[in-house]
Design a protein around this motif. Structure first.
Motif, PDB file in Angstrom:
ATOM      1  N   CYS A 249      -6.140   9.060   1.887  1.00 20.06           N
ATOM      2  CA  CYS A 249      -5.489   8.332   0.802  1.00 20.06           C
ATOM      3  C   CYS A 249      -5.075   9.233  -0.344  1.00 20.06           C
ATOM      4  O   CYS A 249      -4.575   8.741  -1.363  1.00 20.06           O
ATOM      5  CB  CYS A 249      -6.389   7.225   0.279  1.00 20.06           C
TER       6      CYS A 249
ATOM      7  N   THR B  64       0.820  -1.214   0.000  1.00 21.04           N
ATOM      8  CA  THR B  64       0.000   0.000   0.000  1.00 21.04           C
ATOM      9  C   THR B  64       0.853   1.263   0.000  1.00 21.04           C
ATOM     10  O   THR B  64       0.577   2.215  -0.736  1.00 21.04           O
ATOM     11  CB  THR B  64      -0.941  -0.007   1.211  1.00 21.04           C
TER      12      THR B  64
ATOM     13  N   TRP C 102      -9.435   1.887  -1.173  1.00 23.28           N
ATOM     14  CA  TRP C 102      -9.208   2.356   0.188  1.00 23.28           C
ATOM     15  C   TRP C 102     -10.504   2.491   0.974  1.00 23.28           C
ATOM     16  O   TRP C 102     -10.611   1.997   2.092  1.00 23.28           O
ATOM     17  CB  TRP C 102      -8.476   3.699   0.136  1.00 23.28           C
TER      18      TRP C 102
ATOM     19  N   GLN D 219     -10.383  -1.455   1.921  1.00 23.27           N
ATOM     20  CA  GLN D 219      -9.342  -1.537   2.942  1.00 23.27           C
ATOM     21  C   GLN D 219      -9.900  -1.309   4.337  1.00 23.27           C
ATOM     22  O   GLN D 219      -9.419  -1.885   5.304  1.00 23.27           O
ATOM     23  CB  GLN D 219      -8.239  -0.504   2.630  1.00 23.27           C
TER      24      GLN D 219
END
Length: 808
Positions: A125, A53, A225, A229
């Motif tokens: 992000c 990541t 994300w 995630q």
């Protein structure tokens, strides 16, 4: 301990350097239509998730892969819903009209989603996808259009869950009984997870997985994300504050299809679509429960993680063994969902790259050694295999030519009076002519007596009028010429049209004839294919019959060969028996002739002697008779060599007396006297005497183990109807298996005959008392002579015997 790897990166290595070496070749293969798999492997807390990541300001492998893909195919992307994925791991292509209708239908939903360009990025992000190097692939086919789809799944406790699904993931719930209380034995009901399926190309995929079409790096990473995630399962352990408790798989699918011959629209052929896939896998770390102090759910999660990683190692080891030693062991892919999902990659449907993350902590020494040993072993497995792309058969460079054509068309339209406001208008030909005329003189009259201004103006106007008339005549003349030219052109065009129509009619007739011929040929081809199919089936049946007949012929030929060999063996045996029998009878005849001659000589001598005695009695007085001459000694006659038979006489009247069995060589031997229940007493004087014998009805292992010799009494009927007893003797010895075996070594034959039916050989038809006294000596000796046959087992002279003892 030293290990060898293809590349080793230090602790201060930049994410860009790692991406250029490891992931960039996989992205280039993805754009070329090939599959790829990249996963991180290592002990828990070694930096796998950070490698995949990245961190704010320095994105990892996943955002850099997305950025490289969209930097390469950005100008060539298709509009949304031109590519449409189905539920069977395939892709369809739609026209732009169908794609527009699909977009309008999606926008008309009750809860429409905000387009990607109008959404505000998540500040958490936003820094990770700010990649400044603008990396792009070198070889991108500009005649194709591209579409990108992403999906995100996790493998938790050997179950597959979709992280992009709208519904929340169900956790593992305890099993409840009828009283609405949880069961105490710890039994759990597994949640509803996704199912693995195999498509028509034998590739594995997750059935019902959500696949989102994305058009930019920001949109793709935000899907990863925000939707995926944050749903991934992590937990706090003794070794890692945010330990991954599942294997996460981020799948990027790239669909590409060629443009049509005009280079304007997508080619509507499903066979020309290429679907490639890049899987980025962040494996959960292997851990030891005695170090993490895991309990309950954490302990069960650690067990499933270690089990799936062990299955991965086992599959790699079996593949390596199959390639090194040329064996064909079955690879246990189905033992884990992780290996089952990526079975095609290990079978050669793409490239596989592995990044091994190592933590230099001293506490992880043993586990790091195991990780590096496994990683070094995986380098010996070759699974890459090139994938051929379908050929569209169109000319390359169609997109550029289409763009150049559109630019040139717009320029021509502008030159021919295109849209208003496109540019300054050019003056016409009439305006240019009037601008070239001389200017008119001044028309201002300043004096009443001015006689020059008006005549000059009139002259100038007359000249212009003359020029106008001349131009009118010229224009009419040009119009007439142009009309003539147009008529000629129309006539030529009409003639050409007629000619082209005739040619077209001829071509249409030719095409119709060719179509008819093609239909006829297709029908003929179908007929021939049907005949070929029938002939193939007939040939298969005939081949099967041929194989069966060949097998039958071979079996019969083998049977004939066996019969011929048996016949030859029987002929040889019969020839031997005939030769032996003829020799035996020749000797027997010679012996009988000699005996008959001797008997006749004796009879003649006896008669001569009687005649001499009678003559002496008649001619001479009793007192002076000479003494009786002595008979020639029997021993002298026996000195003459007479042929005798080796075997006893076959005549049924020959008296045969049984012999005693020979005594044992050693006085300490014991015998097994085997007499079957069907034994008949012979009631003769000479009976076989077996000392120290154990008499049995059937041979037994216990009796054979205690004795050294074996005697079998066998009875059968002779040719004359009398009972013939045969004593078959053998030695007993031990076998290797601990049993007992008997080897026959000797056979004795006992036969009895009735004395009433015997014919005296030396008795004449009219017995003479004196002759009887003379013949009684050698006749009694011959009668009292016992005859027995004794031979070795397997002798050619003796008959064959069957052992009628019961087997053990």
């Amino acid at each position: 301990t030293q290990y060898s790897f293809k590349e080793v990166f230090g602790t201060l290595v930049a994410q860009k350097e790692l991406f250029d070496v490891v992931a960039k070749p996989l992205v280039e293969d993805l754009i070329r239509g090939k599959n790829g798999l990249l996963f991180t492997y290592g002990v828990t807390g070694s930096g796998k998730t950070h490698t995949m990541t990245g961190s704010p300001g320095d994105g990892g492998l996943l955002p850099r892969c997305l950025a490289m893909i969209f930097n390469s195919i950005g100008p060539f992307q298709a509009k949304r819903f031109v590519f449409k994925l189905d539920d069977k791991n395939g892709v369809d292509v739609q026209s732009e009209v169908d794609a527009l209708l699909e977009r309008q239908r999606r926008e008309a939903l009750p809860t429409p989603k905000t387009p990607a360009g109008k959404r505000q990025l998540d500040p958490e992000c936003a820094d990770m996808i700010n990649v400044q190097d603008h990396c792009r692939a070198e070889e991108v086919d500009e005649d194709n259009v591209y579409g990108v789809f992403v999906s995100y799944i996790e493998i938790y406790n050997n179950y597959i869950y979709d992280l992009l699904e709208e519904a929340p993931c169900d956790s593992i719930k305890p099993k409840w009984n009828n009283c609405n209380t949880p069961v105490r034995n710890g039994d759990f009901v597994p949640p509803q997870s996704k199912i693995l399926r195999e498509d028509q190309n034998h590739n594995m995929y997750v059935m019902g997985c959500t696949e989102v079409e994305v058009k930019s790096t920001e949109e793709a990473f935000e899907v990863f994300w925000r939707a995926g995630q944050k749903k991934r399962r992590i937990a706090n352990t003794q070794l890692n504050r945010e330990s991954s408790r599942s294997h996460s798989v981020f799948i990027i699918k790239l669909a590409q299809a060629p443009l049509d011959a005009d280079g304007d629209n997508v080619l509507q052929e499903k066979e020309q679509i290429t679907l490639s896939q890049l899987s980025l896998v962040d494996l959960a770390g292997s851990e030891r429960t005695n170090r993490t102090k895991a309990e309950g759910n954490r302990l069960r999660e650690a067990g499933n993680i270690n089990q799936s990683l062990m299955t991965l190692r086992t599959c790699i080891e079996v593949l390596r063994e199959n390639q090194l030693y040329g064996v064909n062991k079955m690879v246990p892919y189905r033992d884990s969902k992780l290996t089952h999902l990526f079975k095609n990659y290990f079978d050669g449907e793409g490239k596989v790259r592995m990044i091994v993350c190592v933590n230099p902590k001293a506490e992880d020494y043993e586990e790091s050694l195991q990780v590096m040993r496994f990683a070094e072993m995986t380098q010996e497995v070759e699974v890459a295999r090139p994938l051929d792309r379908p050929l569209c058969g169109l000319t390359p460079g169609r997109r550029l030519r289409n763009q150049a054509f559109r630019e040139e068309l717009s320029r021509k339209l502008e030159l021919r009076g295109g849209p208003v406001g496109a540019g300054p208008e050019e003056p016409s030909a009439a305006e240019l002519f009037f601008q070239n005329l001389p200017p008119l003189p001044s028309c201002e009259l300043l004096d009443i007596n001015d006689n020059q201004t008006l005549p000059k103006l009139i002259e100038a106007l007359e000249q212009r009028h003359k020029m106008r008339q001349m131009l009118t005549k010229e224009f009419a003349k040009n119009v007439l010429a142009f009309k003539t030219m147009l008529q000629e052109f129309d006539s030529s065009v009409a003639s050409k049209e007629n000619y082209m129509q005739g040619k077209l009619a001829e071509k249409e007739k030719t095409i119709t004839g060719q179509k008819t011929e093609l239909e006829r040929m297709e029908k003929k081809i179908k007929t021939l294919e049907y005949k070929v199919e029938i002939l193939e089936k007939t040939a298969t049946i005939y081949e099967e019959d041929k194989r069966n007949l060949q097998q039958e012929l071979e079996s019969k030929s083998q049977k004939l060969q066996r019969q011929a060999s048996d016949k030859r063996r029987l002929e040889a045996r019969l020839q031997g028996m005939v030769a032996e029998t003829s020799l035996k009878w020749e000797r027997e005849c010679e012996r009988r002739v000699a005996a008959k001659q001797l008997e006749m000589q004796n009879k003649l001598w006896v008669k001569d002697e009687k005649l001499k005695q009678l003559k002496a009695i008649v001619t001479e007085p009793r007192a002076e008779r000479p003494e009786k001459p002595e008979r020639p000694s029997r021993e002298r006659e026996r000195e003459k060599p007479l042929p005798r038979s080796v075997s006893p006489s076959p005549a049924p009247s020959t008296p045969v007396a049984p012999l005693r069995p020979r005594r044992s060589r050693s006085a300490g031997e014991r015998w097994v006297d085997h007499r079957p229940p069907s034994h008949v007493p012979t009631e003769t004087l000479l009976q076989p005497r077996v000392p120290r014998a154990i008499t049995v009805d059937a041979p037994s292992e216990r009796a054979l183990a205690r004795c050294d010799r074996y005697l079998l009494t066998h009875q059968e009927l002779a040719s004359d109807g009398e009972i013939q007893t045969k004593l078959i003797k053998g030695d007993v010895f031990k076998t290797r298996g601990g049993g007992q075996a008997v080897q026959f070594t000797d056979i004795e034959t006992l036969k009895q005959e009735s004395p009433t039916g015997r014919k005296r050989r030396s008795s004449p038809p009219n017995p003479d008392p004196a002759g009887d006294a003379a013949d009684s000596e050698w006749t009694d000796v011959e009668t009292r002579c016992s005859v027995a046959v004794e031979m070795r087992a397997g002798s050619a002279l003796g008959p064959g015997f069957q052992h009628h003892a019961q087997p053990k």
